[in-house]
Design a protein around this motif. Structure first.
Motif, short mmCIF file in Angstrom:
data_model
loop_
_atom_site.label_atom_id
_atom_site.label_comp_id
_atom_site.label_asym_id
_atom_site.label_seq_id
_atom_site.Cartn_x
_atom_site.Cartn_y
_atom_site.Cartn_z
N PRO A 156 -0.18 58.28 31.82
CA PRO A 156 -0.07 59.70 31.45
C PRO A 156 -0.51 59.96 30.02
CG PRO A 156 1.91 58.99 32.57
CD PRO A 156 1.06 57.76 32.33
N GLU A 157 -0.36 58.98 29.12
CA GLU A 157 -0.74 59.17 27.74
C GLU A 157 -2.25 59.40 27.61
OE1 GLU A 157 3.02 57.30 28.04
OE2 GLU A 157 1.13 56.42 28.61
N ALA A 158 -3.02 58.85 28.52
CA ALA A 158 -4.47 58.98 28.45
C ALA A 158 -4.93 60.39 28.77
CB ALA A 158 -5.13 57.99 29.41
N ALA A 200 0.22 68.14 21.33
CA ALA A 200 0.93 67.28 22.26
C ALA A 200 0.88 65.82 21.83
CB ALA A 200 0.33 67.43 23.66
N GLY A 201 0.26 65.54 20.71
CA GLY A 201 0.16 64.17 20.24
C GLY A 201 -0.91 63.39 20.97
N GLY A 240 3.97 55.81 16.93
CA GLY A 240 4.64 56.18 15.70
C GLY A 240 3.75 56.89 14.70
N THR A 241 2.44 56.78 14.83
CA THR A 241 1.56 57.43 13.87
C THR A 241 0.96 58.73 14.41
OG1 THR A 241 -0.34 56.17 14.63
CG2 THR A 241 0.92 55.26 12.77
N ASN A 242 0.96 58.90 15.72
CA ASN A 242 0.30 60.08 16.27
C ASN A 242 1.10 61.35 16.05
OD1 ASN A 242 2.26 59.44 18.11
ND2 ASN A 242 0.95 59.59 19.89
N TYR A 288 2.67 62.26 13.23
CA TYR A 288 2.25 62.73 11.91
C TYR A 288 0.84 63.32 11.97
CZ TYR A 288 0.80 62.73 7.05
OH TYR A 288 0.31 63.09 5.84
N ASN A 289 -0.07 62.60 12.60
CA ASN A 289 -1.45 63.08 12.70
C ASN A 289 -1.54 64.38 13.47
OD1 ASN A 289 -2.34 60.87 11.26
ND2 ASN A 289 -2.82 59.68 13.09
N ALA A 290 -0.79 64.50 14.55
CA ALA A 290 -0.80 65.73 15.34
C ALA A 290 -0.25 66.89 14.52
CB ALA A 290 0.00 65.54 16.62
N GLY A 291 0.80 66.64 13.78
CA GLY A 291 1.38 67.69 12.95
C GLY A 291 0.43 68.14 11.85
N MET A 292 -0.26 67.21 11.25
CA MET A 292 -1.23 67.56 10.21
C MET A 292 -2.41 68.32 10.79
SD MET A 292 -0.01 66.85 7.35
CE MET A 292 -1.43 67.14 6.34
N THR A 293 -2.81 67.99 12.00
CA THR A 293 -3.90 68.70 12.65
C THR A 293 -3.52 70.13 12.94
OG1 THR A 293 -4.71 66.65 13.62
CG2 THR A 293 -5.47 68.70 14.62
N VAL A 294 -2.32 70.33 13.50
CA VAL A 294 -1.83 71.68 13.79
C VAL A 294 -1.71 72.48 12.49
CG1 VAL A 294 0.16 73.00 14.61
CG2 VAL A 294 -0.66 71.05 15.92
N PHE A 295 -1.14 71.87 11.47
CA PHE A 295 -0.98 72.53 10.17
C PHE A 295 -2.33 72.94 9.60
CE2 PHE A 295 -0.68 72.18 5.51
CZ PHE A 295 0.29 73.14 5.27
N SER A 296 -3.32 72.05 9.67
CA SER A 296 -4.63 72.37 9.10
C SER A 296 -5.35 73.46 9.89
CB SER A 296 -5.49 71.12 9.00
OG SER A 296 -5.81 70.62 10.28
N TYR A 297 -5.19 73.48 11.21
CA TYR A 297 -5.80 74.55 12.01
C TYR A 297 -5.21 75.90 11.61
CZ TYR A 297 -8.06 71.44 15.44
OH TYR A 297 -8.85 70.53 16.05
#
Length: 99
Positions: free
Chosen positions: A8-10, A17-18, A25-27, A29-38
């Motif tokens: 399901p992760e694929a 949604a990460g 553990g790293t996705n 943070y990355n997902a949050g930064m992506t949403v924030f930057s958009y």
């Protein structure tokens, strides 16, 4: 012939949604930064466009419309793919059935 199965992760496609293939553990943070930057990027860019139009047309309200448009666009870019993830999951299941 063995069936290829996908986890399901694929099927995650949204930054909100990460949906990354980074180590666990790293996705988040990355997902949050992506949403924030958009969202922030949309507000800044469309506010600047609104400010330029305000200067051109000698008004004071287009910058607000630009900021709200940027907010709406950033939210759309961040979260709309998440709502389509169910369709992607169904497509992946259908593809696996054909294999």
């Amino acid at each position: 012939m063995a069936k290829k199965s996908r986890t399901p992760e694929a099927t995650l496609i949204s930054a909100a949604a990460g949906g990354t293939d980074a180590p666990a553990g790293t996705n988040t943070y990355n997902a949050g930064m992506t949403v924030f930057s958009y969202i922030i990027g949309g507000i800044v860019v469309w506010s600047l466009i609104g400010w330029g139009l305000d200067t051109l047309f000698k008004t004071h309200w287009i910058v607000l419309v630009g900021a709200l448009s940027g907010l709406a666009g950033g939210l759309y870019l961040s979260f709309a793919p998440r709502f389509r993830s169910q369709q992607v999951k169904e497509d992946v299941a259908r593809e696996d059935d054909r294999s």
